[in-house]
Design an enzyme around this catalytic site. Sequence first.
Site, PDB file in Angstrom:
ATOM      1  N   GLU A  91       0.823  -1.204   0.000  1.00 48.73           N
ATOM      2  CA  GLU A  91       0.000   0.000   0.000  1.00 48.73           C
ATOM      3  C   GLU A  91       0.862   1.262   0.000  1.00 48.73           C
ATOM      4  O   GLU A  91       0.597   2.212  -0.744  1.00 48.73           O
ATOM      5  CB  GLU A  91      -0.923   0.009   1.238  1.00 48.73           C
ATOM      6  CG  GLU A  91      -1.911  -1.133   1.299  1.00 48.73           C
ATOM      7  CD  GLU A  91      -1.379  -2.338   2.067  1.00 48.73           C
ATOM      8  OE1 GLU A  91      -2.200  -3.135   2.547  1.00 48.73           O
ATOM      9  OE2 GLU A  91      -0.140  -2.476   2.187  1.00 48.73           O
ATOM     10  N   GLU A 103      -3.212  -6.163  17.540  1.00 45.70           N
ATOM     11  CA  GLU A 103      -2.153  -6.790  16.753  1.00 45.70           C
ATOM     12  C   GLU A 103      -1.130  -7.455  17.661  1.00 45.70           C
ATOM     13  O   GLU A 103      -0.521  -8.464  17.289  1.00 45.70           O
ATOM     14  CB  GLU A 103      -1.477  -5.757  15.854  1.00 45.70           C
ATOM     15  CG  GLU A 103      -0.604  -6.375  14.760  1.00 45.70           C
ATOM     16  CD  GLU A 103      -0.200  -5.372  13.698  1.00 45.70           C
ATOM     17  OE1 GLU A 103      -0.879  -5.310  12.647  1.00 45.70           O
ATOM     18  OE2 GLU A 103       0.789  -4.646  13.911  1.00 45.70           O
ATOM     19  N   HIS A 121     -23.894  10.179  22.665  1.00 52.15           N
ATOM     20  CA  HIS A 121     -25.067  10.291  21.799  1.00 52.15           C
ATOM     21  C   HIS A 121     -25.011   9.280  20.655  1.00 52.15           C
ATOM     22  O   HIS A 121     -25.730   9.444  19.660  1.00 52.15           O
ATOM     23  CB  HIS A 121     -25.175  11.719  21.267  1.00 52.15           C
ATOM     24  CG  HIS A 121     -25.385  12.731  22.345  1.00 52.15           C
ATOM     25  ND1 HIS A 121     -26.634  13.149  22.753  1.00 52.15           N
ATOM     26  CD2 HIS A 121     -24.502  13.388  23.142  1.00 52.15           C
ATOM     27  CE1 HIS A 121     -26.514  14.021  23.731  1.00 52.15           C
ATOM     28  NE2 HIS A 121     -25.223  14.184  23.993  1.00 52.15           N
ATOM     29  N   LYS A 134      -2.207 -10.702   2.652  1.00 45.39           N
ATOM     30  CA  LYS A 134      -1.244 -10.092   1.722  1.00 45.39           C
ATOM     31  C   LYS A 134      -0.878 -11.060   0.600  1.00 45.39           C
ATOM     32  O   LYS A 134      -0.806 -10.686  -0.571  1.00 45.39           O
ATOM     33  CB  LYS A 134       0.023  -9.678   2.461  1.00 45.39           C
ATOM     34  CG  LYS A 134      -0.113  -8.472   3.367  1.00 45.39           C
ATOM     35  CD  LYS A 134       1.244  -8.162   3.992  1.00 45.39           C
ATOM     36  CE  LYS A 134       1.195  -6.968   4.898  1.00 45.39           C
ATOM     37  NZ  LYS A 134       2.513  -6.693   5.522  1.00 45.39           N
TER      38      LYS A 134
END
Length: 548
Positions: A210, A351, A382, A514
Amino acid sequence: MSTLTLSNAWLALQDHQSVMAQQHLHELFTRDPKRFNKFSLKFNDILMDYSKHPICPETISLLLALARQQELEDWIERMFRGEKINNTENHAALHSALRAEHPVVLDGVDIMPDVRRVLTQMEQFSTCVRNGTLKGYSGHPFTDVVNIGIGGSDLGPVMVTEALKPYGSNHIIPHFVSNIDGTHLSTTLRRLNPETTLFIIASKTFSTQETMANARAAREWFLAHGGSKKDISGHFVAVSTNREEVEKFGINSDNMFELWDWVGGRYSLWSAIGLPIALAIGMENFYSLLIGAREMDQHFITTPLEKNLPVMLGLIGIWQINFFGTRSHAVLPYDQSLQRFPAYLQQLEMESNGKSIDRNGNEVDYSTGTVVWGESGTNGQHAFYQLLHQGTQIIPADFLVPCISHNPIGDHHRLLLANFFAQTEAMMRGKSKNEVRAEVEVELSTSSITEEPFKKLLPYKVFPGDRPTTSILFKQLDPKTLGSLIALYEHKVFVQSVIWNVNPFDQWGVELGKQLAGKISDELEQETQITSHDSSTNGLMNYFKANR
């Protein structure tokens, strides 16, 4: 059954839980007016109150016995000594060395000269960018810094720069791109000027899919909007260990900031991964961040277990997860500056300890880790507090708040604190049927409405309470305090990993996706129908091909 769940310490806690489960938190406070004093700890300007948990002095004694059975103190020493406790990758876990002052020896070599060398490099570079000495190709100072990374190369720097905005510079605006979705990069670049934009490519191996896809696209944008190939070396820097690939990209190796294999990604914001932090808030404030973490390190190493904030925070989590069966944990900072703190802790905790195989290669038969999530208060009130108060799941929560706001507007901070204190009290005490009835009688005495509608609403207005919370208050969110808070949670994660006998410094679970993505990416370029996967994946991929 594992040796852990059959151990005397574990079995004693199981027996004790059956007793404490019968005690309502409200009753515990009623019986013991000094409960807060017994179950709260201080460190510098930080106060941690864990009295709103189903605990008593015996609980703490039993949890400490479990910690000693699992040799927690020895493991703490081993980590700081530089032993290769990341056993699956044969690495040390020395993120604490990134903020240390004393020599730290690894494989017979003091690593601190290297740490100081990179810190000096960061200081020189960030100072030159911030004071305008270092300029873009057209001679204008840099105004924007784009950090391109993902995971630990993104979450920590994003969280810290957001949290410490009051210490930032109006002349340097940080931006962060992590998602492979082109929207993230394109919307960031759309408002930037390439003449005054500096890019940081943060990837230890310089091969993260990425990150490198975004880095190449950023380079193409730079070249298409006025920059030349020779200008790349002045507008792009790298945080990496892969000098060859860095130079191939066009970055001058003098502008490569080194990392080491003894620094895990999610523990790396103290390293050169923190370069965008230094650029945003200045190196002096970055050093304060390190000092805060270092002081928490010393507290963790030297303080007796029962007075040790990371130890107690970790053990209270063990008590909830393994003996009360909680599966989810909310992090609720009542400080808008900490809005990214829950996301940062998601990676740090999930992780690290989201493991089902222990250090000995055996499947565990007990829960490890928990789902970490959250939102800043009062927004969360809220949105999802309804479930926290009256839902069927018990979700422990950490509430964090500063005593002093960086932005004191009107009554805002007083109202924020009022909500903070009210929520933890409400979750602890709840509201009984008798209390609701008493309220109804008052309303009926001042109203012409008949009693029947109030009776129907009565069960909806009952709050069970008995919802556990930990409150963490600190004077003000400055760099030093933030450093201590982050290190507090780092060490909490380590404490829990020791109890569970798992390795918190590897992350094999991210690898399979991956690997499959690489194969699928090639298949998506083909025009033929996909038949090589299961029927669901085939069908999804073929639908995409038909509609792209």
